[in-house]
Design an enzyme around this catalytic site. Sequence first.
Site, PDB file in Angstrom:
ATOM      1  N   HIS A 178       0.842  -1.203   0.000  1.00  0.00           N
ATOM      2  CA  HIS A 178       0.000   0.000   0.000  1.00  0.00           C
ATOM      3  C   HIS A 178       0.874   1.250   0.000  1.00  0.00           C
ATOM      4  O   HIS A 178       0.704   2.157  -0.821  1.00  0.00           O
ATOM      5  CB  HIS A 178      -0.904  -0.038   1.236  1.00  0.00           C
ATOM      6  CG  HIS A 178      -1.750   1.178   1.424  1.00  0.00           C
ATOM      7  ND1 HIS A 178      -3.122   1.151   1.309  1.00  0.00           N
ATOM      8  CD2 HIS A 178      -1.447   2.473   1.739  1.00  0.00           C
ATOM      9  CE1 HIS A 178      -3.612   2.365   1.531  1.00  0.00           C
ATOM     10  NE2 HIS A 178      -2.604   3.182   1.806  1.00  0.00           N
ATOM     11  N   GLU A 179       1.845   1.294   0.930  1.00  0.00           N
ATOM     12  CA  GLU A 179       2.709   2.466   1.022  1.00  0.00           C
ATOM     13  C   GLU A 179       3.647   2.559  -0.175  1.00  0.00           C
ATOM     14  O   GLU A 179       3.968   3.651  -0.649  1.00  0.00           O
ATOM     15  CB  GLU A 179       3.513   2.415   2.323  1.00  0.00           C
ATOM     16  CG  GLU A 179       2.673   2.350   3.592  1.00  0.00           C
ATOM     17  CD  GLU A 179       1.773   3.566   3.787  1.00  0.00           C
ATOM     18  OE1 GLU A 179       1.897   4.537   3.034  1.00  0.00           O
ATOM     19  OE2 GLU A 179       0.932   3.537   4.700  1.00  0.00           O
ATOM     20  N   HIS A 234       1.876   4.272  -3.038  1.00  0.00           N
ATOM     21  CA  HIS A 234       1.902   5.728  -2.887  1.00  0.00           C
ATOM     22  C   HIS A 234       3.250   6.286  -3.345  1.00  0.00           C
ATOM     23  O   HIS A 234       3.316   7.253  -4.107  1.00  0.00           O
ATOM     24  CB  HIS A 234       1.699   6.109  -1.415  1.00  0.00           C
ATOM     25  CG  HIS A 234       0.290   5.998  -0.925  1.00  0.00           C
ATOM     26  ND1 HIS A 234      -0.779   6.570  -1.581  1.00  0.00           N
ATOM     27  CD2 HIS A 234      -0.214   5.402   0.190  1.00  0.00           C
ATOM     28  CE1 HIS A 234      -1.889   6.325  -0.893  1.00  0.00           C
ATOM     29  NE2 HIS A 234      -1.573   5.611   0.171  1.00  0.00           N
TER      30      HIS A 234
END
Length: 268
Positions: free
Chosen positions: A58-59, A62
């Site tokens: 997820h990170e 980003h």
Amino acid sequence: MATATSRTGDRRISPVFLGIAAVMAVTGWAVWTGFSANPGLAVFLFVTSGWVVSLCLHEYAHARTALHGGDLTIGAKGYLTLNPLKYTHALLSIVLPVVFVIMGGIGLPGGAVFIERDRIRGRWKHSLISAAGPLTNVLFALVCTAPFWLDALDGVPYAFRFALAFLALLQVTAAILNFLPVPGLDGYGVVEPWLSYKVRRQVEPFAPFGLLAVFALLFVPEINHAFFGLVDTALQALGVQDAETYCGQDLYRFWQEQNELCQEVVSR
């Protein structure tokens, strides 16, 4: 000036992430084969490590999107190595989300990587950077539920099926919560570039409290019921039934008294 070697090091997958992925693989094998004398412990380790892997991805999503959007400082911060210890708030990004799973069986989002937004030009780029994280949870949910919506469950042990169902539930809850247009969450980051400067300045002081507000609202019975009704609808669309996620969570909480029906099904 960064050299080619340093840039490669900035993007080399961290041994920490590889270790977590290895735990997921080994415990997944233990759940599948029934190797562990305590299937609940194996499910706990498999789901928890899988959840942490999804948080790292997820990170990373980003960070990778921000890099292509114009923030060239991302690599030097270690965000492209998938190392959770490199996040600006490792406690918020990893520890608290895991605690929330253990306590309530819900995939609450964590902290975020620090992106230098002033380096990025274009509202669409800013929105895409914010959307990239929860879209990763959506993709992870699709992978977890693939045996269900592909009708390929023949031969899949019940313990592994239930573990996948519970892990998918965490991904769906994380995606839905992250997409809420609440200050401090990714959903607000998607719409923020399209708001007026005045509105953004008025909302900015509330950003640190957005996640806490969402967590508190989930304790309201009506909101909790509506939220999990939406989650169940999404999972059923992916072929996952309530009983499967329930048994997955029951196995996950191996330290509690186990549901006899779930235990009977797993022991077949």
